[in-house]
Write an enzyme that holds these catalytic residues in place. Structure first.
Site, short mmCIF file in Angstrom:
data_model
loop_
_atom_site.label_atom_id
_atom_site.label_comp_id
_atom_site.label_asym_id
_atom_site.label_seq_id
_atom_site.Cartn_x
_atom_site.Cartn_y
_atom_site.Cartn_z
CB CYS A 390 -1.01 -0.10 1.15
SG CYS A 390 -2.52 1.00 0.89
CG HIS A 517 -3.66 -3.97 2.72
ND1 HIS A 517 -2.67 -3.69 3.62
CD2 HIS A 517 -4.27 -2.96 2.18
CE1 HIS A 517 -2.91 -2.26 3.68
NE2 HIS A 517 -3.55 -1.78 2.75
CD GLU A 519 -1.67 -6.78 4.75
OE1 GLU A 519 -1.74 -5.60 5.04
OE2 GLU A 519 -0.86 -6.94 3.51
#
Length: 592
Positions: A390, A517, A519
């Site tokens: 990001c 993102h 994750e």
């Protein structure tokens, strides 16, 4: 539908979220379909505008919901895809009641309590595991501590709810603390006794006690708790300290917690946790270290980057590497810190230079941005594997424009609205005045411009990938041709081709920035490909990275294989061939 309610007493931070997730793992291992709900008693409608220092990270769902980080635990442990309705807050409940304009005196009882029960029933029916139809069991976590004023409407609603659904459909697990006083070394039960007494006084009776303690409870302690809390001895389990939280489902299984839960819900089953057990053993035996410098703004609280830590952990376990995280406050890398605090400046740069990999996670605001730019510059110039997420991708682009193109005032309009060389600009479709829920949120599709790039290979040579987003600013498409002419490759874009999603340096061992993102979709046993690439990369490797036998996560993808190749134009990562002795640690490590 069966319901399991998890409450907490004595103090906050006992691990109700991990306990609820572990209960879900047990029930799922028994062959049941499980969904989850988190109740947060605060007045906010969502977690989007809360400080990471107070509540940890904001977890983003596929549907764009900005929710409490515990929903991230649920998704990771249960491998589900939750919705914004799976996170209930006081603000959401009050807003939903007021929006109905009932035309009568609106009261906490019955209007608020009825709305809470209706929400729970509605959210519990939403499929979250990719199958049709509702789940078998809904695990509900009530945030906060029993006795909190803001929790009272939820306690009352849940008391009514338990009576309405019936005893065979509702099981209450109370997580409490059994402290040990160093002076006498005795496990003290009085805090839990008072907590249960308060819970019973509010109309809820626990079926199971899950007691947090440094060590397993003695039989005499269990007997005392059983006598004063009116809970059978066999329904009292100890959640004692373990090396990592992957042990918690195994801990509950070994104490037959599943039998007590299934008995209370009139269900049958036996948990099969062979794969979970094997993965946990691998984790415990790791000894070949990989050191990651996490350069961020909120390094004072590791929960601010919880999903990033988990994704790193999943990838490091898959690559048989022992994860060590060095927290590097981005502002400590800046020249102003060298003047004001030379010790902090030197410590930050030492941590960065000693790291095997560099990761710059997302964030907002201009504090520490210059330090992140310096970290990206160091990684680029010294062939250190780098992953920017990001804002981390945006600063990598800014650094390249400054250092390679010579645009020394290149910047983001977030930090310098008057910059003459805006490399990162405000997205036209979002609001500049309303902060909550106005960003580009949720799952969006990224198309690979070609499959001959590291990121595409890490996603199994896919043509596109669906990942979750949370941002207001984007790379300025007008500067992309000049950046690509200088060697930066924007290999992933949105469906319009105008929004940059993935950037790479092709002649670097591993230098990748992503606007999304990754994750948030990483799972134990199914790590994110980009994190696998970061862990497996080396400074000498120049045309791809790999991880032997690992499954790249493909949640939301509709093309491309789910199993990564054992070698993607590069070398396999190291395995259990290192010494377990003298692993360097900085005292922070990483919690699991």
């Amino acid at each position: 539908m069966k319901y399991v309610l998890v409450t907490g007493g004595v103090v906050s931070g006992l691990g109700k979220g991990v306990t609820a997730s572990s209960i879900g793992v047990l029930l799922k291992a028994c062959g049941l379909r499980v969904t989850s709900i988190k109740i947060d008693p605060y007045l906010n409608t969502d977690a989007g505008t809360m400080s990471p220092f107070e509540h940890g990270e904001v977890f983003v769902l596929d549907d764009g919901g900005e929710v409490d980080l515990d929903l991230g635990n649920y998704e990771r442990f249960l491998d589900t895809t939750l919705t914004r309705d799976n996170n209930i807050t006081t603000g959401k409940i009050y807003q939903s009641v007021l929006d109905k304009e009932l035309g009568k005196t609106v009261q906490v009882v019955p209007h608020i309590t009825d709305a809470i029960q209706e929400w729970i029933e509605r959210a519990a029916m939403i499929p979250v595991d990719g199958q049709e139809g509702p789940a078998d069991v809904c695990v509900i976590e009530l945030g906060g501590t029993i006795g909190d004023i803001e929790s009272m409407p939820f306690i009352e609603a849940l008391g009514q709810f338990s009576y309405r659904v019936g005893a065979g459909n509702f099981c209450l697990i109370h997580v409490s603390l059994v402290p040990v006083l160093n002076v006498v070394g005795e496990q003290k039960t009085k805090p839990t006794q008072h907590s249960v007494r308060g819970l019973r006084g509010l109309g809820l009776t626990p079926n199971i006690l899950a007691c947090r303690s440094a060590k397993a409870l003695g039989e005499n302690v269990k007997g005392k708790l059983s006598q004063f809390c009116h809970v059978p001895v066999e329904n009292i389990v100890t959640l004692y300290d373990v090396p990592n939280i992957w042990h918690i489902p195994l801990l509950l299984r070994d104490q037959k917690a599943h039998e007590a839960i299934l008995k209370g819900l009139n269900l049958m089953g036996n948990p099969e946790l062979e794969e979970w057990t094997a993965r946990t053993k691998v984790y415990d035996q790791l000894c070949d270290p990989v050191r990651i410098a996490m350069v961020g703004k909120y390094t004072g609280l590791s929960d601010s980057y919880l999903s990033v830590l988990k994704a790193l952990l999943h990838a490091s376990v898959a690559c048989r590497r022992k994860l060590i995280v060095d927290w590097v406050p981005a502002s400590d890398l800046e020249d102003i810190t060298r003047k004001e605090s030379p010790e902090a400046y030197e410590a930050a740069w030492n941590s960065l230079k000693c790291a095997d990999r560099v990761l710059v996670p997302g964030g907002f605001g201009d504090r520490g941005v210059q330090g992140k730019i310096l970290a990206a510059k160091y990684a680029r110039e010294n062939n250190v594997p780098f992953l920017g997420i990001c804002l981390g991708m945006q600063i990598a682009v800014i650094e390249f424009a400054r250092s390679v193109l010579g645009l020394h005032d290149a910047n983001s309009t977030e930090f310098d609205p008057e910059t003459k060389n805006p490399c990162v600009i405000f997205m036209p479709e979002v609001s500049k005045t309303h902060m909550g829920g106005t960003m580009r949120l949720g799952s969006r599709r990224t198309y690979f411009m070609n499959t001959d790039c590291k990121s595409a290979k890490l996603y199994g040579n896919a043509r596109f990938v669906d990942e979750r987003h949370r941002h207001r600013y984007e790379v300025n498409p007008e500067v992309v041709p000049e950046l690509e002419k200088a060697g930066l490759r924007f290999v992933g874009r949105d469906e319009s081709g105008q929004r940059m999603e993935i950037v790479e340096l092709p002649d670097h061992p591993y230098f990748i920035g992503v606007q999304f993102h990754p994750e948030f979709k990483s799972r134990p046993g199914k790590p994110s490909g980009l994190f696998l690439g970061l862990i497996a990369a080396s400074r000498e490797q120049s045309d791809g990275v790999s991880c032997y036998g690992s499954k790249a996560i493909t949640n939301g993808m509709s093309n491309g294989p789910s199993v990564m190749k054992s070698c993607i134009n590069g070398n396999a990562s190291k395995f259990l061939n290192g010494s377990c002795n003298a692993i360097p640690m900085n005292g922070n490590g990483v919690h699991c």
